[in-house]
Design a protein around this motif. Structure first.
Motif, PDB file in Angstrom:
ATOM      1  N   LYS A  48     -15.092 -30.582 -23.971  1.00  0.00           N
ATOM      2  CA  LYS A  48     -14.017 -29.968 -24.741  1.00  0.00           C
ATOM      3  C   LYS A  48     -14.394 -29.885 -26.218  1.00  0.00           C
ATOM      4  CE  LYS A  48      -9.117 -30.434 -25.941  1.00  0.00           C
ATOM      5  NZ  LYS A  48      -7.894 -31.264 -25.783  1.00  0.00           N
ATOM      6  N   ALA A  49     -15.029 -30.947 -26.729  1.00  0.00           N
ATOM      7  CA  ALA A  49     -15.456 -30.945 -28.131  1.00  0.00           C
ATOM      8  C   ALA A  49     -16.505 -29.863 -28.373  1.00  0.00           C
ATOM      9  CB  ALA A  49     -16.007 -32.319 -28.505  1.00  0.00           C
ATOM     10  N   LEU A  50     -17.423 -29.680 -27.401  1.00  0.00           N
ATOM     11  CA  LEU A  50     -18.431 -28.627 -27.532  1.00  0.00           C
ATOM     12  C   LEU A  50     -17.773 -27.257 -27.553  1.00  0.00           C
ATOM     13  CD1 LEU A  50     -21.374 -27.607 -27.528  1.00  0.00           C
ATOM     14  CD2 LEU A  50     -21.291 -27.697 -25.022  1.00  0.00           C
ATOM     15  N   CYS A  51     -16.801 -27.041 -26.677  1.00  0.00           N
ATOM     16  CA  CYS A  51     -16.092 -25.757 -26.654  1.00  0.00           C
ATOM     17  C   CYS A  51     -15.415 -25.497 -27.992  1.00  0.00           C
ATOM     18  CB  CYS A  51     -15.054 -25.741 -25.530  1.00  0.00           C
ATOM     19  SG  CYS A  51     -15.757 -25.758 -23.867  1.00  0.00           S
ATOM     20  N   GLU A  52     -14.812 -26.512 -28.567  1.00  0.00           N
ATOM     21  CA  GLU A  52     -14.141 -26.348 -29.850  1.00  0.00           C
ATOM     22  C   GLU A  52     -15.141 -26.003 -30.949  1.00  0.00           C
ATOM     23  OE1 GLU A  52     -12.116 -30.043 -30.299  1.00  0.00           O
ATOM     24  OE2 GLU A  52     -10.396 -29.451 -29.051  1.00  0.00           O
ATOM     25  N   ARG A  53     -16.323 -26.642 -30.916  1.00  0.00           N
ATOM     26  CA  ARG A  53     -17.329 -26.360 -31.942  1.00  0.00           C
ATOM     27  C   ARG A  53     -17.852 -24.935 -31.842  1.00  0.00           C
ATOM     28  NH1 ARG A  53     -19.896 -31.203 -30.458  1.00  0.00           N
ATOM     29  NH2 ARG A  53     -21.757 -30.030 -29.830  1.00  0.00           N
ATOM     30  N   THR A  54     -17.904 -24.408 -30.625  1.00  0.00           N
ATOM     31  CA  THR A  54     -18.413 -23.047 -30.450  1.00  0.00           C
ATOM     32  C   THR A  54     -17.303 -22.003 -30.552  1.00  0.00           C
ATOM     33  OG1 THR A  54     -18.197 -23.279 -28.031  1.00  0.00           O
ATOM     34  CG2 THR A  54     -20.339 -23.784 -29.004  1.00  0.00           C
ATOM     35  N   GLY A  55     -16.079 -22.450 -30.822  1.00  0.00           N
ATOM     36  CA  GLY A  55     -14.979 -21.514 -31.003  1.00  0.00           C
ATOM     37  C   GLY A  55     -14.426 -20.947 -29.717  1.00  0.00           C
ATOM     38  N   HIS A  56     -14.537 -21.700 -28.621  1.00  0.00           N
ATOM     39  CA  HIS A  56     -14.061 -21.215 -27.329  1.00  0.00           C
ATOM     40  C   HIS A  56     -13.093 -22.223 -26.712  1.00  0.00           C
ATOM     41  CE1 HIS A  56     -17.954 -19.138 -27.831  1.00  0.00           C
ATOM     42  NE2 HIS A  56     -17.360 -18.152 -27.213  1.00  0.00           N
ATOM     43  N   ALA A  57     -12.192 -21.719 -25.890  1.00  0.00           N
ATOM     44  CA  ALA A  57     -11.333 -22.585 -25.099  1.00  0.00           C
ATOM     45  C   ALA A  57     -12.126 -23.109 -23.899  1.00  0.00           C
ATOM     46  CB  ALA A  57     -10.108 -21.808 -24.615  1.00  0.00           C
ATOM     47  N   VAL A  58     -11.703 -24.244 -23.370  1.00  0.00           N
ATOM     48  CA  VAL A  58     -12.324 -24.743 -22.144  1.00  0.00           C
ATOM     49  C   VAL A  58     -12.113 -23.689 -21.066  1.00  0.00           C
ATOM     50  CG1 VAL A  58     -12.275 -26.544 -20.382  1.00  0.00           C
ATOM     51  CG2 VAL A  58     -11.941 -27.140 -22.789  1.00  0.00           C
TER      52      VAL A  58
END
Length: 292
Positions: A100-110
């Motif tokens: 989830k943290a990676l998705c947030e860093r890349t600007g995407h929702a899970v």
């Protein structure tokens, strides 16, 4: 049997796992009689996985086997969000949290897709793999406690039961396509150098300088939605030059930091991404390609 047939109806190639476990129920090469399905030579579980309902009924009629899905032949990429190991620190985040943290860093929702809850409490996220791309298994490449299964791998299907508990479907019923930003992380990094192993230091350094300039230019021109993934891949590709002594680490970090910020990424996000990707690449490229 019902769960195995249901998986096969999705086009997923299944094979039996030993009852109550995650281990294949098929014989190994040493015990192969070279008869039946193996008449032309020993066939492993990935080769014997099937969508044929008659074969599935005949197999599961012999016992309460669990179900394995061979991800490669099934056209699947499954993201395994694991739970911390028993010997992990008490504050270690689980795979779902780090993903989830990676998705947030890349600007995407899970991503919303079909998923299963594993016996340990983790999750398997199912995605259709893009045609013409052969993806391999990974362990920790995406993020800590986030593994993937593709060619050469399998997952335990919903309907299976182990001593730790059942595998159950949760979330969306439809399998989504693998997001492009995640594909860009999972695709093997292109070979950064085709120079012969005995190339002189000056040639190697010139090649590294050229690669740095190209990667920085690519990151700086990245579009919204692909910026963090491009920065991540650039750092992974250039980290080998750091490991080989062709480029100082601070030079790579400065060039990619500036490129990432030029693309619109926050400075702190650039630093975190670069640190993670460079650490991994340096650790995995201690020997120059082509060296004996």
């Amino acid at each position: 049997m019902s769960a195995a047939l249901s998986a096969a109806e999705q086009g997923w190639h299944v094979f039996p796992l030993r009852p109550g476990t995650k281990r294949p129920a098929l014989h190994g090469e040493a015990a192969c009689s070279r008869a039946g399905a193996c008449e032309g030579g020993h066939r492993k579980w990935e080769q014997r996985a099937t969508t044929d309902p008659d074969r599935i009924r005949a197999t599961w009629a012999q016992g309460p086997f669990n179900i394995g899905i061979a991800t490669g032949p099934s056209g699947l990429l499954v993201v395994d969000l694991d739970m911390p190991k028993p010997n992990s620190n008490g504050d270690t985040p689980d795979g779902a949290t780090t993903f989830k943290a990676l998705c947030e860093r890349t600007g995407h929702a899970v991503p919303t897709t079909y998923r299963t809850r594993t016996a340990s409490g983790g999750q398997h996220l199912y995605f259709t793999a893009p045609n013409g791309t052969s993806l391999a298994n990974t362990a920790g490449t995406v993020a800590p406690l986030v593994d993937t299964r593709a060619w050469g791998g399998y997952v335990v299907a919903a309907g299976s039961i182990t001593g730790a508990g059942p595998y159950e479907p949760v979330g969306a019923p439809v399998v989504a396509a693998l997001p492009l930003w995640l594909l860009s992380i999972l695709k093997p990094a292109p070979k950064a150098s085709q120079a012969p192993s005995m190339a002189v230091a000056g040639q190697s350094r010139r090649y590294a300088d050229t690669a740095l300039a190209c990667e920085a230019r690519s990151v700086a021109g990245a579009q919204l939605g692909e910026r963090e993934a491009k920065l991540f891949r650039a750092a992974r590709a250039l980290g080998r030059f750091v490991a080989w002594g062709d480029l100082p680490r601070h030079v790579v970090e400065q060039a990619l930091q500036e490129a990432g910020e030029a693309a619109g990424l926050p400075p702190s996000q650039c630093r975190a991404t670069l640190r993670s990707a460079l650490n991994w690449s340096v650790a995995h490229n201690q020997r120059r390609q082509g060296a004996a």
